[in-house]
Scaffold this motif. Structure first.
Motif, PDB file in Angstrom:
ATOM      1  N   LEU A  22      55.721  59.057  45.146  1.00 39.93           N
ATOM      2  CA  LEU A  22      55.581  57.630  45.428  1.00 39.93           C
ATOM      3  C   LEU A  22      54.480  57.317  46.441  1.00 39.93           C
ATOM      4  CD1 LEU A  22      59.319  56.509  45.753  1.00 39.93           C
ATOM      5  CD2 LEU A  22      57.828  56.281  43.761  1.00 39.93           C
ATOM      6  N   ILE A  23      54.203  58.265  47.316  1.00 35.89           N
ATOM      7  CA  ILE A  23      53.274  58.013  48.419  1.00 35.89           C
ATOM      8  C   ILE A  23      52.088  58.960  48.296  1.00 35.89           C
ATOM      9  CG2 ILE A  23      53.060  57.738  50.925  1.00 35.89           C
ATOM     10  CD1 ILE A  23      56.162  57.732  51.009  1.00 35.89           C
ATOM     11  N   PRO A  24      50.999  58.511  47.710  1.00 30.89           N
ATOM     12  CA  PRO A  24      49.831  59.375  47.499  1.00 30.89           C
ATOM     13  C   PRO A  24      49.204  59.856  48.804  1.00 30.89           C
ATOM     14  CG  PRO A  24      49.684  57.359  46.196  1.00 30.89           C
ATOM     15  CD  PRO A  24      50.813  57.172  47.170  1.00 30.89           C
ATOM     16  N   ASN A  25      48.629  61.036  48.751  1.00 27.97           N
ATOM     17  CA  ASN A  25      47.854  61.599  49.863  1.00 27.97           C
ATOM     18  C   ASN A  25      48.681  61.836  51.131  1.00 27.97           C
ATOM     19  OD1 ASN A  25      45.499  61.387  48.215  1.00 27.97           O
ATOM     20  ND2 ASN A  25      45.367  59.218  48.765  1.00 27.97           N
ATOM     21  N   GLN A  26      49.975  61.978  50.970  1.00 25.02           N
ATOM     22  CA  GLN A  26      50.840  62.284  52.106  1.00 25.02           C
ATOM     23  C   GLN A  26      51.527  63.614  51.850  1.00 25.02           C
ATOM     24  OE1 GLN A  26      51.307  60.414  55.040  1.00 25.02           O
ATOM     25  NE2 GLN A  26      49.610  59.160  54.294  1.00 25.02           N
ATOM     26  N   GLU A  59      52.686  64.828  63.385  1.00 20.09           N
ATOM     27  CA  GLU A  59      52.229  65.709  62.305  1.00 20.09           C
ATOM     28  C   GLU A  59      52.842  65.309  60.967  1.00 20.09           C
ATOM     29  OE1 GLU A  59      52.511  70.415  60.953  1.00 20.09           O
ATOM     30  OE2 GLU A  59      53.092  69.826  62.989  1.00 20.09           O
ATOM     31  N   TYR A  60      54.101  64.873  61.018  1.00 17.65           N
ATOM     32  CA  TYR A  60      54.816  64.543  59.791  1.00 17.65           C
ATOM     33  C   TYR A  60      54.899  63.032  59.576  1.00 17.65           C
ATOM     34  CZ  TYR A  60      56.195  69.411  59.331  1.00 17.65           C
ATOM     35  OH  TYR A  60      56.172  70.787  59.178  1.00 17.65           O
ATOM     36  N   PHE A  61      54.935  62.662  58.308  1.00 18.49           N
ATOM     37  CA  PHE A  61      55.109  61.274  57.884  1.00 18.49           C
ATOM     38  C   PHE A  61      56.292  60.621  58.595  1.00 18.49           C
ATOM     39  CE2 PHE A  61      57.810  58.838  54.929  1.00 18.49           C
ATOM     40  CZ  PHE A  61      56.993  57.752  54.623  1.00 18.49           C
ATOM     41  N   ASP A  93      48.869  54.344  57.581  1.00 18.93           N
ATOM     42  CA  ASP A  93      47.892  54.780  56.585  1.00 18.93           C
ATOM     43  C   ASP A  93      48.504  54.916  55.189  1.00 18.93           C
ATOM     44  OD1 ASP A  93      49.429  57.045  56.845  1.00 18.93           O
ATOM     45  OD2 ASP A  93      47.760  58.407  57.258  1.00 18.93           O
ATOM     46  N   ASN A  94      49.669  54.279  54.995  1.00 17.40           N
ATOM     47  CA  ASN A  94      50.277  54.259  53.664  1.00 17.40           C
ATOM     48  C   ASN A  94      51.217  53.062  53.554  1.00 17.40           C
ATOM     49  OD1 ASN A  94      53.271  55.247  54.105  1.00 17.40           O
ATOM     50  ND2 ASN A  94      51.984  56.615  55.337  1.00 17.40           N
ATOM     51  N   TRP A  95      51.538  52.685  52.314  1.00 16.51           N
ATOM     52  CA  TRP A  95      52.342  51.482  52.087  1.00 16.51           C
ATOM     53  C   TRP A  95      53.763  51.636  52.614  1.00 16.51           C
ATOM     54  CZ3 TRP A  95      56.896  51.784  49.518  1.00 16.51           C
ATOM     55  CH2 TRP A  95      57.122  52.890  48.693  1.00 16.51           C
ATOM     56  N   SER A  96      54.294  52.856  52.580  1.00 15.14           N
ATOM     57  CA  SER A  96      55.691  53.054  52.966  1.00 15.14           C
ATOM     58  C   SER A  96      55.926  52.822  54.459  1.00 15.14           C
ATOM     59  CB  SER A  96      56.131  54.470  52.576  1.00 15.14           C
ATOM     60  OG  SER A  96      57.498  54.659  52.861  1.00 15.14           O
ATOM     61  N   VAL A  97      55.078  53.409  55.291  1.00 17.44           N
ATOM     62  CA  VAL A  97      55.183  53.177  56.735  1.00 17.44           C
ATOM     63  C   VAL A  97      54.961  51.693  57.037  1.00 17.44           C
ATOM     64  CG1 VAL A  97      54.064  53.579  58.962  1.00 17.44           C
ATOM     65  CG2 VAL A  97      54.614  55.507  57.481  1.00 17.44           C
ATOM     66  N   TYR A 163      43.403  48.785  47.040  1.00 15.30           N
ATOM     67  CA  TYR A 163      44.513  48.646  46.083  1.00 15.30           C
ATOM     68  C   TYR A 163      45.764  48.099  46.766  1.00 15.30           C
ATOM     69  CZ  TYR A 163      48.277  50.148  42.933  1.00 15.30           C
ATOM     70  OH  TYR A 163      49.401  50.196  42.133  1.00 15.30           O
ATOM     71  N   TYR A 164      46.053  48.601  47.963  1.00 16.14           N
ATOM     72  CA  TYR A 164      47.302  48.210  48.621  1.00 16.14           C
ATOM     73  C   TYR A 164      47.226  46.823  49.251  1.00 16.14           C
ATOM     74  CZ  TYR A 164      48.790  52.894  47.589  1.00 16.14           C
ATOM     75  OH  TYR A 164      49.132  54.035  46.904  1.00 16.14           O
TER      76      TYR A 164
END
Length: 227
Positions: A22-26, A59-61, A93-97, A163-164
């Protein structure tokens, strides 16, 4: 590192694999479910939360997600919270966060004028996720009768190729449609949205379970041709 240890214990491999789709590049995703993260954020917000925000690893999402959640939960004055939000937004740096962070900023309901003033510069940002932050905040807390026309102007004026950003504008318009169908239809009949964003907005409206089949058919007829 205690927080890292807790996150590792809460992680689920199947959920980790699902999130990565669901979360690209992560790549650095542990796979901790959102409710568990919010519960952990609540614990942190009652302890030395400031040290966690400033010195906790990223370091982690989930570690970044957790910092955003703590900012939403900690009991601090408005101005201090806005400073922490400003500090955190560049980390998105992503839609989820982004979207989970916005959902947690429920204090906005009691400080709408101040938050709106705070948000305005982000609509003008060149950063994809800073703009998305502003859009998601606007659709989450500001879609009401006295604001909707201004929101249409703002969303229509966003010209960013990310895109986002485009998907957030489409989502915002569909959310407005559910509350103000007539006003939103009028906007959809005259706007400067690019074809992708416009058609995505229609798609999201059609996907709603809250509108009739007849209305959905009328919305489909409004689709722009890509030819």
């Amino acid at each position: 590192m205690e927080i890292r240890k807790e996150l590792l214990e809460l992680s689920e491999q199947k959920y980790q694999l699902f999130q990565k789709t669901l979360i690209p590049n992560q790549e650095n995703i542990l796979g901790v479910r959102i409710p568990k993260l919010r519960a952990l954020a609540k614990e942190i917000s009652k302890s030395d939360w400031e040290d966690f925000l400033l010195n906790g690893t990223e370091e982690y999402f989930e570690e970044i997600m957790l910092k955003g959640m703590v900012i939403g939960q900690v009991n601090i004055p408005l101005e201090e919270r806005l400073k922490w939000i400003k500090w955190f937004v560049p980390k998105i740096d992503n839609w989820s966060v982004c979207d989970s962070f916005c959902v947690g900023l429920k204090f906005t309901k009691k400080h709408r004028d101040e938050v709106w003033k705070f948000l305005n510069p982000y609509f003008q940002s060149k950063n994809e996720f800073e703009i998305r932050f502003a859009i998601v905040m606007s659709l989450s807390y500001f879609i009401e009768e006295k604001c909707v026309e201004e929101l249409f102007q703002i969303w229509d004026g966003i010209k960013h190729d990310g895109y986002y950003v485009k998907m957030a504008v489409a989502w915002a318009i569909s959310a407005a449609y559910l509350k103000f169908p007539e006003e939103t239809t009028t906007f959809l009949q005259k706007n400067s949205l690019d074809d992708f964003t416009y058609n995505k907005a229609l798609q999201k409206i059609i996907e709603s379970h809250r509108i009739s089949k007849e209305v959905k058919e009328n919305i489909r007829k409004m689709k722009r041709s890509s030819c």
